[in-house]
Write an enzyme that holds these catalytic residues in place. Structure first.
Site, PDB file in Angstrom:
ATOM      1  N   GLN A  50       0.787  -1.133  -0.169  1.00  0.00           N
ATOM      2  CA  GLN A  50      -0.085   0.088  -0.176  1.00  0.00           C
ATOM      3  C   GLN A  50       0.918   1.446   0.089  1.00  0.00           C
ATOM      4  O   GLN A  50       0.423   2.534  -0.218  1.00  0.00           O
ATOM      5  CB  GLN A  50      -0.847   0.134   1.123  1.00  0.00           C
ATOM      6  CG  GLN A  50      -2.051  -1.155   1.124  1.00  0.00           C
ATOM      7  CD  GLN A  50      -2.880  -1.221   2.297  1.00  0.00           C
ATOM      8  OE1 GLN A  50      -2.652  -1.656   3.265  1.00  0.00           O
ATOM      9  NE2 GLN A  50      -3.959  -0.403   2.083  1.00  0.00           N
ATOM     10  N   HIS A  70      -2.571  -5.063 -12.617  1.00  0.00           N
ATOM     11  CA  HIS A  70      -1.751  -4.751 -13.846  1.00  0.00           C
ATOM     12  C   HIS A  70      -2.681  -5.342 -15.022  1.00  0.00           C
ATOM     13  O   HIS A  70      -2.953  -4.996 -16.063  1.00  0.00           O
ATOM     14  CB  HIS A  70      -0.456  -5.562 -14.294  1.00  0.00           C
ATOM     15  CG  HIS A  70       0.523  -4.718 -13.153  1.00  0.00           C
ATOM     16  ND1 HIS A  70       1.879  -5.091 -13.215  1.00  0.00           N
ATOM     17  CD2 HIS A  70       0.400  -3.361 -12.747  1.00  0.00           C
ATOM     18  CE1 HIS A  70       2.619  -4.345 -12.352  1.00  0.00           C
ATOM     19  NE2 HIS A  70       1.608  -3.031 -12.131  1.00  0.00           N
ATOM     20  N   ARG A 108       4.033  -0.222  13.050  1.00  0.00           N
ATOM     21  CA  ARG A 108       3.998  -1.603  12.547  1.00  0.00           C
ATOM     22  C   ARG A 108       3.838  -1.497  10.994  1.00  0.00           C
ATOM     23  O   ARG A 108       3.073  -0.700  10.418  1.00  0.00           O
ATOM     24  CB  ARG A 108       2.231  -2.003  13.000  1.00  0.00           C
ATOM     25  CG  ARG A 108       1.783  -3.272  12.232  1.00  0.00           C
ATOM     26  CD  ARG A 108       0.634  -3.507  12.751  1.00  0.00           C
ATOM     27  NE  ARG A 108       0.259  -4.868  11.703  1.00  0.00           N
ATOM     28  CZ  ARG A 108      -0.907  -5.005  11.377  1.00  0.00           C
ATOM     29  NH1 ARG A 108      -1.814  -3.989  10.916  1.00  0.00           N
ATOM     30  NH2 ARG A 108      -1.048  -6.262  10.444  1.00  0.00           N
ATOM     31  N   ASN A 197      -1.577 -10.793   8.366  1.00  0.00           N
ATOM     32  CA  ASN A 197      -2.494  -9.545   8.578  1.00  0.00           C
ATOM     33  C   ASN A 197      -4.114 -10.458   8.162  1.00  0.00           C
ATOM     34  O   ASN A 197      -3.964 -10.744   6.711  1.00  0.00           O
ATOM     35  CB  ASN A 197      -2.179  -8.423   7.918  1.00  0.00           C
ATOM     36  CG  ASN A 197      -3.216  -7.603   7.978  1.00  0.00           C
ATOM     37  OD1 ASN A 197      -3.361  -6.993   9.199  1.00  0.00           O
ATOM     38  ND2 ASN A 197      -3.984  -7.179   7.064  1.00  0.00           N
ATOM     39  N   TYR A 339     -12.495  -1.567  12.817  1.00  0.00           N
ATOM     40  CA  TYR A 339     -12.838  -0.686  12.217  1.00  0.00           C
ATOM     41  C   TYR A 339     -14.320  -0.012  12.335  1.00  0.00           C
ATOM     42  O   TYR A 339     -14.837   1.151  12.629  1.00  0.00           O
ATOM     43  CB  TYR A 339     -12.874  -0.663  10.634  1.00  0.00           C
ATOM     44  CG  TYR A 339     -11.367  -0.444  10.274  1.00  0.00           C
ATOM     45  CD1 TYR A 339     -10.689   0.452   9.717  1.00  0.00           C
ATOM     46  CD2 TYR A 339     -10.534  -1.653  10.027  1.00  0.00           C
ATOM     47  CE1 TYR A 339      -9.313   0.677   9.348  1.00  0.00           C
ATOM     48  CE2 TYR A 339      -9.214  -1.633   9.921  1.00  0.00           C
ATOM     49  CZ  TYR A 339      -8.599  -0.581   9.499  1.00  0.00           C
ATOM     50  OH  TYR A 339      -7.230  -0.479   9.119  1.00  0.00           O
TER      51      TYR A 339
HETATM   52  C1  PNW Z   1      -7.507  -3.667   6.656  1.00  0.00           C
HETATM   53  N1  PNW Z   1     -14.150  -4.472   7.095  1.00  0.00           N
HETATM   54  O1  PNW Z   1      -8.611  -4.467   6.008  1.00  0.00           O
HETATM   55  C2  PNW Z   1      -6.553  -3.785   6.070  1.00  0.00           C
HETATM   56  O2  PNW Z   1      -5.610  -4.380   6.799  1.00  0.00           O
HETATM   57  C3  PNW Z   1      -5.658  -2.751   5.564  1.00  0.00           C
HETATM   58  O3  PNW Z   1      -4.676  -3.121   4.540  1.00  0.00           O
HETATM   59  C4  PNW Z   1      -6.644  -1.667   4.940  1.00  0.00           C
HETATM   60  O4  PNW Z   1      -6.302  -0.490   4.244  1.00  0.00           O
HETATM   61  C5  PNW Z   1      -7.629  -1.090   6.101  1.00  0.00           C
HETATM   62  O5  PNW Z   1      -8.287  -2.177   6.763  1.00  0.00           O
HETATM   63  C6  PNW Z   1      -8.802  -0.273   5.529  1.00  0.00           C
HETATM   64  O6  PNW Z   1      -9.837  -1.031   4.495  1.00  0.00           O
HETATM   65  C7  PNW Z   1     -10.075  -4.423   6.408  1.00  0.00           C
HETATM   66  O7  PNW Z   1     -15.025  -4.877   6.402  1.00  0.00           O
HETATM   67  C8  PNW Z   1     -11.015  -4.609   5.411  1.00  0.00           C
HETATM   68  O8  PNW Z   1     -14.463  -4.461   8.525  1.00  0.00           O
HETATM   69  C9  PNW Z   1     -12.283  -4.654   5.772  1.00  0.00           C
HETATM   70  C10 PNW Z   1     -12.585  -4.683   6.924  1.00  0.00           C
HETATM   71  C11 PNW Z   1     -11.836  -4.327   8.070  1.00  0.00           C
HETATM   72  C12 PNW Z   1     -10.193  -4.330   7.785  1.00  0.00           C
END
Ligand code: PNW
Length: 499
Positions: A50, A70, A108, A197, A339
């Site tokens: 990223q 790609h 991290r 991860n 999140y």
């Molecule tokens: C994370 N959800 O993914 C990833 O570890 C990161 O790489 C990413 O950029 C970040 O969240 C933001 O999207 C997630 O649906 C994808 O709750 C989806 C969820 C949570 C985390």
């Protein structure tokens, strides 16, 4: 007919109703101490694909995300990719400057597998890739910043995908060889290791629904095989570390899992538990529970559904006793990415195609229009959800040590990012409240240090504390208002009201 008086009262009620703003759900009252514990570690997180760019620099091989972007530009919202991204591969010093400004305790980041083993195999070992991460680690330590390293953040070597990637159990030995290379080269200085991860996001969109790299569509089959192999690879790596390196290096190892929190409008605890077992338990139960193996509810449901489909064996490949015992207990901590929250309830009609994880899950997810919404269509601010999740983890997994390895908010990239500050304030408060309630949480990483490539959303959703000038080859970083606020959090070890 309504009288004038009634109309007036009605008008007043409507007004009071509209006073309940969506941001009101995005705040939390403190319950205990307003300070983070003495050794609590505050930091930020990123991942290699990223931010790094340099997709083919210095001998790096292609990963499934290089190939996916790609070959299928249409599947990325702005047809972009991570070829150059924030160019941290060449401009790490800019990230370091930001980390120093923030005064973080730890950083991290993830290591790009294809810089270390360009074709995925030890025979392709690339010293320049190793040199890059040696420099990153040394510079962090020279500035008093603890490196927290993710071994795998979704960028599988394309060559390994040719063999089926995470659906082929050969992946286990390839992963162990890669992990050992990292431990040998960096383990003298890296003391916190995260093997994988978010296996959920690798397996479900990657090998089930097909929306993410490698884009394999095999719902309810490929995704479950993928979980199984990741759990084995994680466990084997943990055992390797403990038996061969731990005595000398003394580091700690865990896995990072993600889940949202399920809220029941009708206080139906069974629905909430079902959602969390399917979203988190499938990966957490085999490692963190006392009994090991997949959650009972999943084993039963999926066996039943598989039978109804005319299958002789369950689509959820079970572990034998050897693997159950080998996987159970392979942790020093649990990494959690949190999140958002959603309402959960059993649907009136079966959901999703047959078969699929969604069909097995049998939960309908909805969001509350009253919750403050981010740019990402799945992301809402509901900090009580984080408290709820931490309570679940405390009770379900024997109060395991938790590191919040990601938590963050997306927007258009504005510098005056007040909603991101609201989000961080309330979620940091949820962490403090959970600690007050007895949770053993030792660190928190904000996602993310800089604006970066948000997978299938490209650069259209921004999560950074720092903005990156994508129009300039110098990729200048600019602190957003939230960066100033987070620095204040770190400096004061508390959650300041003002910003
Ligand atoms: C994370 N959800 O993914 C990833 O570890 C990161 O790489 C990413 O950029 C970040 O969240 C933001 O999207 C997630 O649906 C994808 O709750 C989806 C969820 C949570 C985390």
């Amino acid at each position: 007919m309504l009288s004038l008086g009634q109309l007036l009262i009605f008008g007043l009620l409507v007004n009071i109703g509209s006073l309940v703003k969506s941001s009101d759900n995005c705040t939390l009252r403190p319950r205990g101490s307003t300070k983070f514990p003495k050794n609590f570690s505050l930091g930020v997180a990123t991942s290699a694909y990223q931010i790094e760019g340099g997709w083919n620099a210095d001998g790096k091989g292609p990963s499934i995300w290089d190939e996916f972007t790609h070959e299928n530009p249409d599947r990325i919202k702005d047809r972009s990719n991570g070829d150059s991204a924030a160019n941290s591969y060449q401009l790490f010093d800019l990230d370091l400057k930001a980390l120093k400004e923030l005064k973080v305790d730890h950083y991290r980041f993830s290591i790009a597998r294809t810089r270390i083993f360009p074709n995925g195999d030890v025979s392709s070992r690339n010293q320049k890739g190793i040199d890059y991460y040696n420099t990153v680690i040394d510079k962090l330590l020279a500035n008093g910043i603890e490196p927290m390293v993710t071994m795998y953040h979704w960028d599988l070597p394309a060559e390994i995908q040719k063999l089926g990637g995470f659906t082929n159990s050969v992946i286990i030995n390839y992963f162990i060889a890669y992990a050992e290379e990292l431990i040998i080269n960096f383990g003298d200085r890296v003391k916190t290791w995260i093997t994988f991860n978010e296996p959920m996001q690798t397996c479900k969109p990657g090998y089930g629904e097909g929306g993410s790299a490698p884009g394999i569509k095999s719902p309810g089959v490929g995704d479950y095989i993928c979980f199984n192999n990741i759990l084995k690879a994680h466990a084997a790596t943990y055992h390797l570390y403990r038996s061969k390196y731990f005595e000398k290096q003394g580091g700690r190892m865990g896995i990072t899992l993600d889940t949202f929190f399920g809220v029941s409008k009708t206080n139906n605890e069974a629905d909430v538990d079902r959602a969390l077992q399917y979203l988190l338990g499938i990966l957490a139960h085999p490692i963190y529970s006392k009994t090991g193996g997949y959650p009972e509810i999943m084993v039963k449901d999926i066996a039943k559904n598989s039978q109804a489909e005319g299958r002789k064996v369950s689509r959820l490949p079970d572990f034998n006793e050897y693997w159950k015992a080998t996987i159970r207990g392979t942790f020093d901590f649990l990494g959690l990415n949190f999140y958002t929250s959603k309402y959960v309830e059993r649907p009136s009609e079966p959901l999703g195609e047959n078969p699929s994880m969604l069909r097995d899950y049998d939960i309908e997810e909805t969001a509350d229009p009253k919750w403050l919404k981010a740019k990402s269509n799945w992301l809402y601010c509901y900090p009580l959800g984080l408290e709820g999740l931490l309570k679940f983890v405390r009770e379900e997994y024997d109060n395991v040590e938790v590191k919040i390895t990601e938590n963050g908010w997306s927007d258009e990239g504005e510098l005056d990012d007040n909603n991101r500050i609201l989000y961080y304030k309330s979620h940091l408060q949820a962490v403090l409240n959970a600690i007050h309630d007895g949770s053993n949480i030792t660190s928190y990483s904000a996602w993310s240090l800089v604006d970066n490539f948000e997978w299938s959303k490209g650069y259209t959703e921004k999560f950074g504390l720092y903005s990156v000038n994508m129009k300039s080859p110098k990729r200048e970083r600019v602190a957003k208002k939230s960066a100033i606020y987070y620095r204040k959090v770190i400096e004061t070890r508390s959650i300041p009201d003002e910003f």
